[in-house]
Write an enzyme that holds these catalytic residues in place. Structure first.
Site, PDB file in Angstrom:
ATOM      1  N   ASP A 160      53.174  33.184  33.950  1.00 13.72           N
ATOM      2  CA  ASP A 160      52.090  33.273  35.178  1.00 13.72           C
ATOM      3  C   ASP A 160      52.344  31.812  35.932  1.00 13.72           C
ATOM      4  O   ASP A 160      51.637  30.753  35.045  1.00 13.72           O
ATOM      5  CB  ASP A 160      50.679  33.304  34.504  1.00 13.72           C
ATOM      6  CG  ASP A 160      50.488  34.803  34.160  1.00 13.72           C
ATOM      7  OD1 ASP A 160      51.478  35.491  33.761  1.00 13.72           O
ATOM      8  OD2 ASP A 160      49.450  35.131  34.152  1.00 13.72           O
ATOM      9  N   LYS A 228      49.363  37.711  41.422  1.00 13.11           N
ATOM     10  CA  LYS A 228      47.923  37.537  40.645  1.00 13.11           C
ATOM     11  C   LYS A 228      47.195  36.550  41.505  1.00 13.11           C
ATOM     12  O   LYS A 228      47.663  35.732  42.386  1.00 13.11           O
ATOM     13  CB  LYS A 228      48.379  36.748  39.517  1.00 13.11           C
ATOM     14  CG  LYS A 228      47.063  36.279  38.468  1.00 13.11           C
ATOM     15  CD  LYS A 228      47.585  35.934  37.393  1.00 13.11           C
ATOM     16  CE  LYS A 228      46.501  35.129  36.633  1.00 13.11           C
ATOM     17  NZ  LYS A 228      46.960  34.414  35.537  1.00 13.11           N
ATOM     18  N   LYS A 264      47.677  41.699  39.623  1.00 11.03           N
ATOM     19  CA  LYS A 264      46.695  41.191  38.420  1.00 11.03           C
ATOM     20  C   LYS A 264      45.665  40.273  39.270  1.00 11.03           C
ATOM     21  O   LYS A 264      45.791  39.210  39.535  1.00 11.03           O
ATOM     22  CB  LYS A 264      47.503  40.387  37.546  1.00 11.03           C
ATOM     23  CG  LYS A 264      46.473  39.880  36.406  1.00 11.03           C
ATOM     24  CD  LYS A 264      47.393  38.870  35.283  1.00 11.03           C
ATOM     25  CE  LYS A 264      46.646  37.950  34.452  1.00 11.03           C
ATOM     26  NZ  LYS A 264      47.216  37.302  33.457  1.00 11.03           N
TER      27      LYS A 264
END
Lengths: 328, 499
Positions: A160, A228, A264
């Site tokens: 991430d 995300k 996400k």
């Protein structure tokens, strides 16, 4: 998207790599995307939030939500013990009810990847690591890439990363594009496989919905596997309108290029009610193709126990209370 | 997380890649309880002089639940004698009511507004059962607006000196108000709130397919302690309405409904001293420029034509889309229409409910057949319709031209006609090329284009980057065959003042 129809041969990487030929072409492309009307977007997200999810639908959605959680601990005070107990929780969310599904992933800092990997063994639960000088992203590229490589070497299945919001807000889109490209390369393992790359925009810092749409396309063209919302470390994290906008972006990107990208939302999603709202948005914006942990995740920590309490309520008809679910 | 790269056979347009819905995440029924509507009597009389009274005639009408065709209640067909009694009661109450200080009238209106809020669930369910519209709309749109209108005009009651109509503007007297079936309680609020705030008394006739919430409102007037005769409700069909508007004791007529009936009322009142305001049909153009925020435009189009099954006088029934974006917009619109949930109005997840009556369904069916015969291309998403009741799929016509009936006549159903244009000037020309002029929508990210277009549209309400948004502070009304006079806002006071 008319802006894309002309250059959408359907190749991987979006077939849109040529839009990143120069700062000028990239800027033209991103600023040529249809605008976002704030009032309309927020009202659509609010309307979707009024769906009433009951009985069988609720049971399905709770289990789906649990299976989509990236169970997260990102504290300066994290220890090996803390990470191990979080992994145990992810493996067996409700010790009193073995039918509860496992979470999708455990999300930790790079130095905890090995610990998590060992604790999860062959369970199938992924290890996700934040990297690239998370959460601020304020470090030189060599440091960010080393951060990424170290996490991958320790066994991270997913990375991430955070984008350089400073570069993005100054309009240096090509710099952000190349940063994502470089981190994606750093995700490659010696055997040729790759850790999956989730790209965090920190939407709370991008401020405008137009910026979120541009960041989404920028990251997808650069090769993000997932986009995300947030780090969870700033005042405003995932919100339904921002997530809805990103869902629309992955929908349009697949229509234009044939490549499917995951989404996400992270930060501030704490209740079953919130999670239901997000799943309704996925269902009505993207349909079945994204309704799986492969394509949608929740970045969360306290959400899991609320889902478990609601799950127990559905199976027993009674609320049990916080002492009947485990703290990690 | 096995990511599969798509192959080169992957389709590349949104239309070829519809949102797949194999029912992975099926919403379970989430029904609102019909019992929440409170007790529905088997038969109703009128509400005259603060009392529920039997009709002097013997004729009764039935109101049905359009989603099931089951009879909900019988109600009286108001006779001329019934109308006369109601007008007398209103006349009698007028002296004291108009003499009250504005601040005292405001107290009653505030009380009514609060009771409506307290009983909003009951009213929302009752409205949904009687009208066929989804509970989601009555709960989230109709009822909040109903209460807001009463609150808003309660605020004006003691400030009429400052409304711009000179010092101490006087009420007109007895107002005859005839309202339609599409927003039964909201149209009542639009009529009753400004009339009472300005010191008039009213005789209101609800539509013959949706009288129940008006009769429930009568109970609320009693609960609020409103002086007898200030609000009177006489039920019945068009004959009762005609008797009411023709009554010599009436000082003011306010009508919302179809243009032919409005025209008949205008003829009936010509040469009398009665003041008239009309809010009639519409055929609104919703104009989408090539620089529109597309995702939000799609939502606005859907809200513009499918809100309340399209039973909306200001519905965005003509979509005018710039040719350069028509393909992607229509793809997106069809994809979105495929997600609309049609069915039980009391299910909290229903987006589109039942058509209000068999007559209305027949009209929609007739006009859509005409659209096909004239060569327009018809499209509707696959969706199962319930067996009983009156239903119509959300429908789209492409390839429509201004010469087609479906571009000119008000369909008053979930049917959208799509036309295209090349330049802003052409958009304005087509938008204005209608006998109506109630509303219009403009979709563009360019502020100067919004202003340029809005200045040229001949419509009473012009929405920019939104549609079908209402607020009591904003005046609403039409040009041309859409009527005259305004409801809502400061302007809405004028229709009930002797100015």
């Amino acid at each position: 998207m008319s802006t894309l129809a002309a250059n959408a041969p359907g190749a991987a990487g979006g077939g849109l790599s040529d839009v990143a030929a120069s700062e000028a072409t990239l800027r033209r492309f991103l600023h040529g995307l249809p605008g976002v009307d704030q009032v309309g977007l927020e009202s659509r997200a609010a309307t979707l939030g009024t769906r009433s999810i009951k009985t069988t639908a609720k049971a399905f959605a709770i289990d789906l939500a649990i299976s989509m959680i990236d169970l997260t601990t990102l504290e300066g005070a994290d220890t090996v013990g803390k990470v191990r107990s979080l992994c145990a929780k992810g493996l067996s969310p409700d010790p009193g009810d073995r039918t509860a599904p496992q979470v999708a992933a455990i999300c930790v800092y790079p130095d905890m990847v090995a610990t998590a990997k060992q604790a999860l063994g062959s369970s199938g639960i992924q290890v996700a690591s934040v990297a690239t000088a998370f959460p601020s992203g304020r470090a030189g590229m060599p440091v960010k890439l080393a951060d990424t490589a170290e996490a991958v070497a320790a066994g991270a299945d997913e990375i991430d990363m955070v984008i350089d919001r400073g570069a993005f807000l100054s309009g240096r889109y090509l710099e952000v594009f190349e940063e994502i490209r470089a981190v994606k390369e750093a995700c490659e393992r010696p055997d040729g496989s790759s850790a999956h790359l989730k790209v965090i925009f920190e939407t709370g810092e991008l401020q405008t919905y137009d910026n979120v749409r541009r960041a989404s396309w920028l990251a997808m063209i650069a090769g993000a596997d997932f986009i995300k919302t947030s780090t969870g470390k700033v005042a405003v994290n995932a919100t339904p309108p921002v997530t809805l906008l990103m869902l629309e972006a992955v929908r349009d990107f697949r229509a234009a290029t044939g490549t499917q990208v995951g989404v996400k939302p992270a930060g501030g999603i704490r209740t079953t009610k919130d999670a239901m709202k997000y799943l309704v948005m996925v269902n009505e914006t993207l349909g079945d193709d994204w309704l799986s942990p492969h394509w949608f995740r929740f970045g969360a920590s306290s959400l899991l126990n609320d889902l478990l309490m609601q799950r127990q309520k559905l199976s027993t008809g009674r609320y049990s209370g916080p002492d009947y679910v485990t703290v990690d | 997380m096995a990511k599969t790269k798509k192959t080169e056979t992957e389709p590349t347009t949104a239309a070829e890649q519809p949102v797949r819905r194999s029912g992975l995440f099926e919403y379970a029924p989430a029904p609102e309880s019909p019992a929440a509507a409170g007790e529905i009597a088997t038969s109703y009389g009128h509400f005259i002089g603060g009392e529920f009274v039997d009709s002097l005639g013997s004729e009764a009408l039935k109101t049905v639940n359009p989603a099931t065709e089951q009879v909900l209640a019988e109600f009286a067909q108001g006779t001329e004698q019934d109308v006369d009694r109601a007008v007398q009661a209103a006349r009698k109450a007028f002296a004291d009511w108009s003499a009250l200080p504005g601040s005292e009238r405001a107290k009653f209106l505030f009380r009514i507004a609060r009771i409506i809020q307290e009983r909003s669930r009951e009213l929302a369910v009752l409205e949904s059962i009687d009208n066929g519209k989804p509970i989601r709309e009555t709960r989230d749109v109709d009822l909040p607006l109903v209460a807001a209108h009463f609150f808003y005009y309660a605020g004006w009651a003691d400030k009429l000196d400052f409304a711009g109509y000179g010092a101490n503007p006087r009420p007109l007297g007895v107002a005859a108000q005839v309202i339609p079936w599409n927003f039964p309680l909201l149209m009542l609020a639009w009529k009753v709130a400004p009339a009472l705030a300005t010191g008039n008394t009213v005789v209101l006739k609800p539509a013959e397919t949706t009288p129940l919430t008006a009769l429930r409102f009568a109970e609320i007037c009693r609960q609020a302690g409103l002086p007898k005769g200030v609000v009177n409700i006489v039920t019945g069909d068009g004959r009762t309405g005609a008797a009411l508007t023709a009554h010599p004791g009436v000082d003011k007529v306010a009508f919302t409904g179809s243009t032919p009936v409005g025209r008949a009322i205008a003829k009936q009142l010509a040469g009398t001293r009665k003041k008239l305001s009309l809010e009639l049909g519409g055929k609104a153009a919703n104009i989408v420029f090539d620089d529109a925020p597309l995702d939000q435009a799609v939502e606005g189009i859907v809200n513009g034509i499918f809100l309340n099954q399209g039973h909306v006088c200001c519905a965005g029934s003509r979509l005018l889309v710039q040719e350069s974006v028509q393909d992607e917009l229509l793809d997106a619109l069809k994809r979105r229409m495929g997600t609309l949930r049609v069915g039980d109005p009391l299910d909290k997840n229903t987006d589109i409910g039942a058509i209000n009556s068999a007559e209305q369904l027949a009209r929609i069916t007739e006009l859509t057949s005409a659209g096909e015969q004239e060569g327009a291309e018809r499209w509707a998403p696959e969706c199962e319709l319930p067996g009983a009741g009156y239903w119509f799929r959300p429908t789209l016509f492409t390839g429509v031209s201004q010469a087609h009936r479906i571009a000119r006549e008000e369909i008053f159903g979930p049917v959208l006609s799509v036309l295209t244009f090349r330049t802003p000037a052409e958009a304005v020309e087509k938008a204005n090329n209608t006998p109506y002029g109630l509303s219009a929508g403009i979709w563009t990210e360019k502020g100067s284009r919004i202003l340029w277009t809005a200045n040229r549209l001949r419509a009473g309400v012009v929405w920019a980057n939104t549609f079908n948004k209402f607020d009591p502070t904003s005046p609403f009304g039409g040009y041309k065959e859409s009527g005259y006079g305004r409801e809502g806002g400061r302007h809405g006071l004028e229709a009930y003042l002797d100015v």
